[in-house]
Design a protein around this motif. Sequence first.
Motif, PDB file in Angstrom:
ATOM      1  N   GLU A  36       7.014  49.248  19.348  1.00 48.05           N
ATOM      2  CA  GLU A  36       6.866  50.147  18.201  1.00 48.05           C
ATOM      3  C   GLU A  36       6.490  49.400  16.930  1.00 48.05           C
ATOM      4  O   GLU A  36       5.646  49.850  16.155  1.00 48.05           O
TER       5      GLU A  36
ATOM      6  N   LYS B  47       3.880  44.552  12.361  1.00 45.35           N
ATOM      7  CA  LYS B  47       4.443  44.920  11.061  1.00 45.35           C
ATOM      8  C   LYS B  47       5.770  44.185  10.817  1.00 45.35           C
ATOM      9  O   LYS B  47       6.402  43.671  11.738  1.00 45.35           O
TER      10      LYS B  47
ATOM     11  N   GLY C  96       6.292  47.959   7.522  1.00 40.28           N
ATOM     12  CA  GLY C  96       6.012  49.274   8.082  1.00 40.28           C
ATOM     13  C   GLY C  96       7.243  50.080   8.418  1.00 40.28           C
ATOM     14  O   GLY C  96       7.160  51.287   8.643  1.00 40.28           O
ATOM     15  N   PHE C  97       8.421  49.406   8.446  1.00 35.55           N
ATOM     16  CA  PHE C  97       9.626  50.082   8.913  1.00 35.55           C
ATOM     17  C   PHE C  97      10.839  49.744   8.046  1.00 35.55           C
ATOM     18  O   PHE C  97      10.966  48.629   7.538  1.00 35.55           O
TER      19      PHE C  97
ATOM     20  N   LYS D 218       9.964  61.875   1.648  1.00 32.75           N
ATOM     21  CA  LYS D 218       8.891  60.892   1.692  1.00 32.75           C
ATOM     22  C   LYS D 218       9.428  59.536   1.236  1.00 32.75           C
ATOM     23  O   LYS D 218       9.852  59.377   0.105  1.00 32.75           O
TER      24      LYS D 218
ATOM     25  N   PHE E   6       8.124  54.518   4.458  1.00 32.47           N
ATOM     26  CA  PHE E   6       8.409  53.718   5.638  1.00 32.47           C
ATOM     27  C   PHE E   6       8.620  54.649   6.832  1.00 32.47           C
ATOM     28  O   PHE E   6       8.981  55.805   6.685  1.00 32.47           O
ATOM     29  N   ARG E   7       8.465  54.085   8.005  1.00 32.86           N
ATOM     30  CA  ARG E   7       8.955  54.757   9.198  1.00 32.86           C
ATOM     31  C   ARG E   7      10.357  54.252   9.459  1.00 32.86           C
ATOM     32  O   ARG E   7      10.654  53.070   9.266  1.00 32.86           O
ATOM     33  N   LEU E   8      11.252  55.154   9.866  1.00 35.99           N
ATOM     34  CA  LEU E   8      12.629  54.758  10.142  1.00 35.99           C
ATOM     35  C   LEU E   8      12.740  54.122  11.521  1.00 35.99           C
ATOM     36  O   LEU E   8      12.136  54.588  12.485  1.00 35.99           O
ATOM     37  N   LEU E   9      13.529  53.073  11.605  1.00 36.17           N
ATOM     38  CA  LEU E   9      13.817  52.409  12.872  1.00 36.17           C
ATOM     39  C   LEU E   9      15.335  52.405  13.028  1.00 36.17           C
ATOM     40  O   LEU E   9      16.037  51.741  12.259  1.00 36.17           O
ATOM     41  N   GLU E  10      15.830  53.166  13.992  1.00 40.82           N
ATOM     42  CA  GLU E  10      17.279  53.326  14.175  1.00 40.82           C
ATOM     43  C   GLU E  10      17.650  53.110  15.645  1.00 40.82           C
ATOM     44  O   GLU E  10      17.910  54.047  16.384  1.00 40.82           O
TER      45      GLU E  10
END
Length: 512
Positions: A212, A216, A318-319, A354, A357-361
């Motif tokens: 994913e 980045k 990116g995250f 908004k 970032f994209r969330l990474l969990e």
Amino acid sequence: MIKDRIAILDFGSQYTQLIARRIRELGVYSEIFSYKIAPEELLRWGARGVVLSGGPESVFGVGSPVMDSRILDLGLPVLGICYGLHLLVHLRGGRVRPSGRREYGYGEFIQDGESLLFSGLPSQFGVWNSHGDRVEELPAGFRRIGFTKDEPNAAIAWEQERLYGVQFHPEVSHTELGKEIFANFLFRICGVRPTWTLANFVEETLETIRREVGTKKVLMALSGGVDSSVCALLLHRAIGSQLCCVFVDTGLLRKGEKELVERVFSQDLGIRLRVVDAGARFLRRLRGVADPEKKRKIIGRTFISVFREVAREVGNVGFLAQGTLYPDVIESGKVPHPAHVIKSHHNVGGLPQKMGFRLLEPLRNLFKDEVRQLGKELGLPPSLLYRHPFPGPGLAVRCLAPVTPSNLETLRQADAVLLEEMERSGWMERVWQAFAVLLPVRAVGVMGDQRSYGLTVAIRVVQSQDGMTADWVDLPKELLNRIAQRIVAEVPEISRVTYDITSKPPGTIEWQ
């Protein structure tokens, strides 16, 4: 990919999360879904069996939750629990009616004939009931496989179709052989294997993270608590130097928090760490705010503003990674079913729409005790691994008085006394969580033969397994007395100490 999976359809039971926990404890992966899920989605997800949870409604009530009946035609084994049993009967043409006598609490269950669901179990054992309806007429194909004194159809089965239902709750600890019942359903009826282990989770998650993230960079919102620390270790193992951990000094931290995190991550673990001092910004935005939901959302937005600034400096980010857990998601009403919002967690319900970032969990589907086991496997030092949970919004949601520097310092000192005495007495490692709450209440006291008029602090100490439910801890009177005496003596702004004896439910663990 985990192949053996069990889907749990939620109909609003307070015990739904316990079903997921019990199944995972047996080594089988499970997730909770909305009762509105389409049959095709269940098949795409790879469900090998389905559990229908309990719930507070009656199947014949107006607007009661009803799943798509085609789920029963998929050929998947189904176990209905309480409301799930009633729904199974209702959808298959049987009859459910209000019971003349509500059955609640302990009861003796008696088997009636042989069944795979109760294979190897004694003919009679104790169960826990909570229902006001009863199965009056069985659908075609079903037979009774057990009863209680007040419920003639306490367990039913259509073995050929692998459809089962029980009136009691096997997921709660009060049911004597609940684990064995789930084991029979999983291994004898669904035919799944116990392939869910944390080692498998780590291997699969590392691969997912690398795929994913790509090239980045990832900012990790590091709080120093168990959840974010374990998440950081997992990410570091997956992407190495692409990870930048960011610890934000919000001015809402416990005593010694920043120093501990800097020492462990920078020195002991050698993980890239950036510390940002943003205390003045957080306190300025919280000035005059009392509503807990507003506090959490303000804190969530302020965190994001800090991370955006750091991201611009780091470049190619990116995250944003967070140590969000399943209970956080559930309590914030963000699970894929119509859960009521109990409170918005700043890292779930408190985030702006908004973010940039994209969330990474990666821990999003784990419970607290699973995360601690994972941290142990990853080598997280005990100084962080066994820390008590601390909310992301920090002392802001434990300070019910105005969130000011002086009130926060008062709370910080009182909390430090409590934790010191808990540690010294050996009680720290015996409980789930202990903390102080500053109340917006002043009380008259007497100090040095003079009248005082100071603030009130509440002490909260609870025991829990996964944070979904909790019981208050009956600490020794001598320990409580010592804690109260020290707080009043060493924190002059406080003149009274109280002890919170509310369990969860009906209360939450944190006050806000």
